[in-house]
Design a protein around this motif. Structure first.
Motif, PDB file in Angstrom:
ATOM      1  N   LYS A  55       0.874  -1.254   0.053  1.00  0.00           N
ATOM      2  CA  LYS A  55      -0.128   0.046   0.067  1.00  0.00           C
ATOM      3  C   LYS A  55       0.983   1.416  -0.049  1.00  0.00           C
ATOM      4  O   LYS A  55       1.767   1.376   0.622  1.00  0.00           O
ATOM      5  CB  LYS A  55      -1.073   0.028   1.006  1.00  0.00           C
ATOM      6  CG  LYS A  55      -1.822  -1.228   1.277  1.00  0.00           C
ATOM      7  CD  LYS A  55      -2.933  -1.208   0.235  1.00  0.00           C
ATOM      8  CE  LYS A  55      -3.800  -2.572   0.286  1.00  0.00           C
ATOM      9  NZ  LYS A  55      -4.553  -2.704   1.392  1.00  0.00           N
ATOM     10  N   LYS A  56       0.504   2.129  -0.800  1.00  0.00           N
ATOM     11  CA  LYS A  56       1.242   3.648  -0.808  1.00  0.00           C
ATOM     12  C   LYS A  56       0.405   4.719  -0.273  1.00  0.00           C
ATOM     13  O   LYS A  56      -0.557   4.927  -0.414  1.00  0.00           O
ATOM     14  CB  LYS A  56       1.626   3.951  -2.416  1.00  0.00           C
ATOM     15  CG  LYS A  56       2.434   2.973  -3.057  1.00  0.00           C
ATOM     16  CD  LYS A  56       2.603   3.267  -4.465  1.00  0.00           C
ATOM     17  CE  LYS A  56       3.520   2.547  -5.202  1.00  0.00           C
ATOM     18  NZ  LYS A  56       3.912   2.919  -6.645  1.00  0.00           N
ATOM     19  N   ILE A  57       1.201   5.221   0.865  1.00  0.00           N
ATOM     20  CA  ILE A  57       0.419   6.158   1.752  1.00  0.00           C
ATOM     21  C   ILE A  57       1.148   7.545   1.568  1.00  0.00           C
ATOM     22  O   ILE A  57       2.405   7.655   1.731  1.00  0.00           O
ATOM     23  CB  ILE A  57       0.566   5.891   3.037  1.00  0.00           C
ATOM     24  CG1 ILE A  57       0.014   4.272   3.406  1.00  0.00           C
ATOM     25  CG2 ILE A  57      -0.394   6.712   4.110  1.00  0.00           C
ATOM     26  CD1 ILE A  57      -1.246   4.020   3.134  1.00  0.00           C
ATOM     27  N   ALA A  58       0.510   8.587   1.252  1.00  0.00           N
ATOM     28  CA  ALA A  58       0.929   9.989   1.404  1.00  0.00           C
ATOM     29  C   ALA A  58       1.054  10.604   2.648  1.00  0.00           C
ATOM     30  O   ALA A  58       0.068  10.401   3.415  1.00  0.00           O
ATOM     31  CB  ALA A  58       0.532  10.841   0.443  1.00  0.00           C
ATOM     32  N   VAL A  59       2.199  11.449   3.024  1.00  0.00           N
ATOM     33  CA  VAL A  59       2.145  11.917   4.501  1.00  0.00           C
ATOM     34  C   VAL A  59       2.327  13.410   4.064  1.00  0.00           C
ATOM     35  O   VAL A  59       3.353  13.809   3.511  1.00  0.00           O
ATOM     36  CB  VAL A  59       3.044  11.496   5.339  1.00  0.00           C
ATOM     37  CG1 VAL A  59       3.425  12.425   6.591  1.00  0.00           C
ATOM     38  CG2 VAL A  59       2.680   9.998   5.810  1.00  0.00           C
ATOM     39  N   GLY A 116       3.513  -2.252   6.969  1.00  0.00           N
ATOM     40  CA  GLY A 116       3.706  -2.505   5.538  1.00  0.00           C
ATOM     41  C   GLY A 116       3.736  -1.794   4.480  1.00  0.00           C
ATOM     42  O   GLY A 116       3.596  -2.202   3.291  1.00  0.00           O
ATOM     43  N   ALA A 117       3.510  -0.435   4.714  1.00  0.00           N
ATOM     44  CA  ALA A 117       3.072   0.510   3.500  1.00  0.00           C
ATOM     45  C   ALA A 117       4.413   1.058   3.307  1.00  0.00           C
ATOM     46  O   ALA A 117       5.508   1.225   3.799  1.00  0.00           O
ATOM     47  CB  ALA A 117       2.329   1.559   4.284  1.00  0.00           C
ATOM     48  N   GLU A 118       4.418   1.806   1.834  1.00  0.00           N
ATOM     49  CA  GLU A 118       5.435   2.604   1.251  1.00  0.00           C
ATOM     50  C   GLU A 118       5.160   4.021   1.630  1.00  0.00           C
ATOM     51  O   GLU A 118       3.827   4.311   1.092  1.00  0.00           O
ATOM     52  CB  GLU A 118       5.470   2.173  -0.096  1.00  0.00           C
ATOM     53  CG  GLU A 118       6.582   3.070  -1.007  1.00  0.00           C
ATOM     54  CD  GLU A 118       6.541   2.611  -2.267  1.00  0.00           C
ATOM     55  OE1 GLU A 118       6.914   3.713  -3.035  1.00  0.00           O
ATOM     56  OE2 GLU A 118       6.518   1.497  -2.616  1.00  0.00           O
ATOM     57  N   VAL A 119       5.805   4.804   2.034  1.00  0.00           N
ATOM     58  CA  VAL A 119       5.402   6.016   2.219  1.00  0.00           C
ATOM     59  C   VAL A 119       6.323   7.440   1.632  1.00  0.00           C
ATOM     60  O   VAL A 119       7.154   7.095   1.453  1.00  0.00           O
ATOM     61  CB  VAL A 119       5.703   6.647   3.956  1.00  0.00           C
ATOM     62  CG1 VAL A 119       5.088   7.807   4.177  1.00  0.00           C
ATOM     63  CG2 VAL A 119       5.044   5.507   4.748  1.00  0.00           C
ATOM     64  N   PHE A 151      -1.775   7.113  -5.028  1.00  0.00           N
ATOM     65  CA  PHE A 151      -1.730   6.738  -3.531  1.00  0.00           C
ATOM     66  C   PHE A 151      -3.199   5.993  -2.970  1.00  0.00           C
ATOM     67  O   PHE A 151      -4.187   6.210  -3.555  1.00  0.00           O
ATOM     68  CB  PHE A 151      -1.507   7.621  -2.502  1.00  0.00           C
ATOM     69  CG  PHE A 151       0.036   8.390  -2.895  1.00  0.00           C
ATOM     70  CD1 PHE A 151       0.963   7.865  -2.254  1.00  0.00           C
ATOM     71  CD2 PHE A 151       0.203   9.383  -3.806  1.00  0.00           C
ATOM     72  CE1 PHE A 151       2.350   8.281  -2.497  1.00  0.00           C
ATOM     73  CE2 PHE A 151       1.462   9.873  -4.192  1.00  0.00           C
ATOM     74  CZ  PHE A 151       2.504   9.156  -3.333  1.00  0.00           C
ATOM     75  N   ASP A 152      -2.926   5.196  -1.815  1.00  0.00           N
ATOM     76  CA  ASP A 152      -4.136   4.550  -1.305  1.00  0.00           C
ATOM     77  C   ASP A 152      -4.748   5.154  -0.077  1.00  0.00           C
ATOM     78  O   ASP A 152      -5.907   4.612   0.243  1.00  0.00           O
ATOM     79  CB  ASP A 152      -3.627   2.820  -1.023  1.00  0.00           C
ATOM     80  CG  ASP A 152      -3.145   2.091  -2.027  1.00  0.00           C
ATOM     81  OD1 ASP A 152      -3.845   1.870  -3.285  1.00  0.00           O
ATOM     82  OD2 ASP A 152      -2.021   1.915  -2.211  1.00  0.00           O
TER      83      ASP A 152
END
Length: 217
Positions: A2-6, A33-36, A85-86
């Motif tokens: 999962k791709k998360i934007a911060v 387990g996310a890609e940030v 992004f997810d």
């Protein structure tokens, strides 16, 4: 993965992102387990002297300040494409209420940075999860209040009352927990809205938020 934007609001709790909250979020999202990927508005902001607790008199680029937390790996917010992004998350710190919007000055009638408003609106419209920490949930209240979303900033009655003016619903929450709005796919946690909170308590709430975000995404 999962791709998360911060979305960061600077560096330092008085004029940017609260560092413990931001780092806790990055760690917890990776643990889940996310890609940030980090983003921040490329705007100029007045800087604070964190030792003296007062304005320093100089100005800084928010994007450059955010790069301190992101180890240089941060992009301008206008580059964020919702389709890539997810989920999206906002750490707290006064920067969320002063730089991403002017809630600190105008409360429920605040203006939200156009790019911040865009991404919140787009993620919500796409039914993608949104997380917000500490004072950052006021951004969601201002942008999505008419959707009757449920959020928390802890137990600060004055801020909670102002949130209710936006149409959003406020729910009290202890520092080490989080509140979920399952219909709106929104998760929030109070963190340092409790001034005397311990770092491990802040991390516990953010850990729960991060794992909820990734599970929904």
């Amino acid at each position: 993965m999962k791709k998360i934007a911060v979305v960061l609001s600077g560096c330092g709790y008085l004029d940017g992102s609260e560092i413990t909250e931001a780092v806790s979020l990055l760690i917890a999202l990776n643990q889940a387990g996310a890609e940030v990927s980090c983003f921040a508005p490329d705007i100029e902001i007045p800087a604070m002297d964190h030792l003296a607790g007062q304005a320093s008199g100089d100005k800084r680029r928010l994007l450059v300040e955010a790069a301190r937390i992101a180890r240089g790996q941060v992009q301008a917010l206008d580059k964020l494409q919702t389709k890539d992004f997810d989920a999206i998350a906002f750490p707290g710190g006064y920067g969320a209420a002063k730089n991403l919007c002017n809630w600190a000055e105008k409360g429920a009638k605040c203006d939200v940075n156009p790019e911040v408003k865009r991404v919140i609106t787009e993620f919500h419209a796409a039914s993608k999860p949104i997380g917000a920490i500490c004072i950052a949930p006021v951004l969601l209240a201002r942008v999505l209040g008419d959707k009757k979303i449920t959020i928390t900033i802890g137990d600060d009655k004055e801020t909670a009352a102002e949130i209710q003016k936006t149409g959003a619903v406020h729910e009290e929450c202890p520092v080490d927990d989080y509140i979920t709005d399952r219909e709106g796919k929104i998760v929030t946690t109070p963190a340092y809205m409790y001034d005397d909170a311990k770092p491990n308590e802040v991390f516990k709430g953010i850990f729960g938020l991060a794992h909820e975000l990734v599970e929904w995404a």
